[in-house]
Design an enzyme around this catalytic site. Structure first.
Site, mmCIF file in Angstrom:
data_model
loop_
_atom_site.group_PDB
_atom_site.id
_atom_site.type_symbol
_atom_site.label_atom_id
_atom_site.label_comp_id
_atom_site.label_asym_id
_atom_site.label_seq_id
_atom_site.Cartn_x
_atom_site.Cartn_y
_atom_site.Cartn_z
ATOM 1 N N ASP A 66 44.962 -26.720 23.406
ATOM 2 C CA ASP A 66 43.930 -26.406 22.702
ATOM 3 C C ASP A 66 42.612 -25.820 23.194
ATOM 4 O OD1 ASP A 66 42.678 -26.662 20.273
ATOM 5 O OD2 ASP A 66 42.374 -28.599 20.374
ATOM 6 N N ASN A 111 50.100 -24.871 11.954
ATOM 7 C CA ASN A 111 49.588 -23.582 12.482
ATOM 8 C C ASN A 111 49.878 -22.404 11.105
ATOM 9 O OD1 ASN A 111 49.735 -24.237 15.767
ATOM 10 N ND2 ASN A 111 48.002 -24.928 14.464
HETATM 11 C C1 FPP Z 1 45.152 -24.337 20.180
HETATM 12 O O1 FPP Z 1 43.979 -23.518 20.164
HETATM 13 C C2 FPP Z 1 46.274 -23.275 20.498
HETATM 14 C C3 FPP Z 1 47.190 -22.790 19.679
HETATM 15 C C4 FPP Z 1 47.322 -23.121 18.225
HETATM 16 C C5 FPP Z 1 48.129 -21.924 20.264
HETATM 17 C C6 FPP Z 1 48.508 -21.935 21.743
HETATM 18 C C7 FPP Z 1 49.126 -20.618 22.185
HETATM 19 C C8 FPP Z 1 49.244 -20.305 23.512
HETATM 20 C C9 FPP Z 1 48.549 -20.960 24.547
HETATM 21 C C10 FPP Z 1 49.853 -18.924 23.730
HETATM 22 C C11 FPP Z 1 51.195 -18.659 23.690
HETATM 23 C C12 FPP Z 1 52.279 -19.518 23.800
HETATM 24 C C13 FPP Z 1 53.202 -19.384 25.009
HETATM 25 C C14 FPP Z 1 53.933 -20.304 25.342
HETATM 26 C C15 FPP Z 1 53.217 -18.170 25.588
HETATM 27 P P1 FPP Z 1 42.866 -23.434 19.057
HETATM 28 O O2 FPP Z 1 43.329 -21.930 18.654
HETATM 29 O O3 FPP Z 1 43.108 -24.591 18.069
HETATM 30 O O4 FPP Z 1 41.584 -23.435 19.748
HETATM 31 P P2 FPP Z 1 40.154 -23.863 19.068
HETATM 32 O O5 FPP Z 1 40.577 -25.300 18.835
HETATM 33 O O6 FPP Z 1 39.184 -23.559 20.009
HETATM 34 O O7 FPP Z 1 40.036 -23.118 17.767
#
Ligand code: FPP
Length: 215
Positions: A2, A50
């Protein structure tokens, strides 16, 4: 994993920029975790909730996942890592499904480590689907039969669950498997969660007393 969005916003960039940085961090942490002797690692890349994000962001995440599988599969296969994608496949695009299946097929005989990537994953849905599978085979519903029909059956229950980005919740991640997992929460945002931060989590885990409900 996250905190990609906040990491990007703090730099005056859009959220996709954060996801690209987060994606680059995946390779670093996967290599490091396996080098430290971690047997199985499950990454929460995309939850079943998501899909409700803006289309542009969902498209970027799907693109990053596709690139990841294409780019890293050779390395994964060579390092004796078995790749398994956990979550509902039916909603994924045909080309993403294809690279996932290729990766899983090429690594299916590997045994040194398990790398599970959760895509379109939800812990509650996983439990429902496991119970349905047990019943459809005419088996008795028990703790063992449910475990054996979860997406992660091959790699077992996690000892430690790490959540970056400061929130103190599981957000539908490994609900059944995590019954006795140790939890580690850090404010560090995922793109900044480097080898040093990973080692801090392991260090803290090594000091925990695990009683599994006993005294
Ligand atoms: C949460 O941060 C993260 C995600 C929903 C996506 C995670 C994906 C990756 C790290 C990249 C792709 C993965 C692989 C395995 C190549 P957020 O977007 O909710 O962040 P925030 O809470 O700061 O808004």
């Amino acid at each position: 994993m996250d905190g990609n969005g906040r990491w990007a916003t703090a730099r005056g960039k859009n959220r996709s920029f954060g996801h690209r940085a987060g994606s680059a961090n995946v390779d670093r942490i996967v290599s490091h975790a396996f080098s430290k002797g971690v047997k199985s690692l499950t990454l929460y890349a995309f939850s079943s909730e998501n899909w409700a994000r803006p289309k542009e962001e969902v498209d970027e995440l799907m693109k990053l996942l596709k690139t990841y599988f294409k780019k890293f599969i050779k390395k994964v296969v060579k390092s004796d890592v078995r790749l398994v994608v956990v979550g509902g496949r039916e909603q994924l695009s045909a080309d993403l499904k294809k690279v996932i299946e290729d990766g899983e097929k090429q690594s299916e005989k590997n045994t040194a480590h398990y790398l599970n990537i959760a895509i379109n994953y939800g812990g509650r849905q996983e439990i429902v689907s496991a119970v349905k599978k047990v019943l459809s085979k005419g088996e008795e519903v028990t703790e063992q039969s449910i475990s054996a029909n979860l997406y992660t059956a091959q790699s077992g229950d996690p000892d430690l669950i790490i959540r970056t980005g400061g929130e103190l919740r599981l957000s539908n991640f490994l609900l059944y498997q995590g019954a006795y997992s140790e939890l580690y929460f850090t404010d560090v945002l995922w793109p900044d969660f480097d080898e040093k931060e990973f080692d801090k989590a392991l260090e803290e885990f090594s000091g925990r007393k695990r009683r599994f409900g006993k005294i």
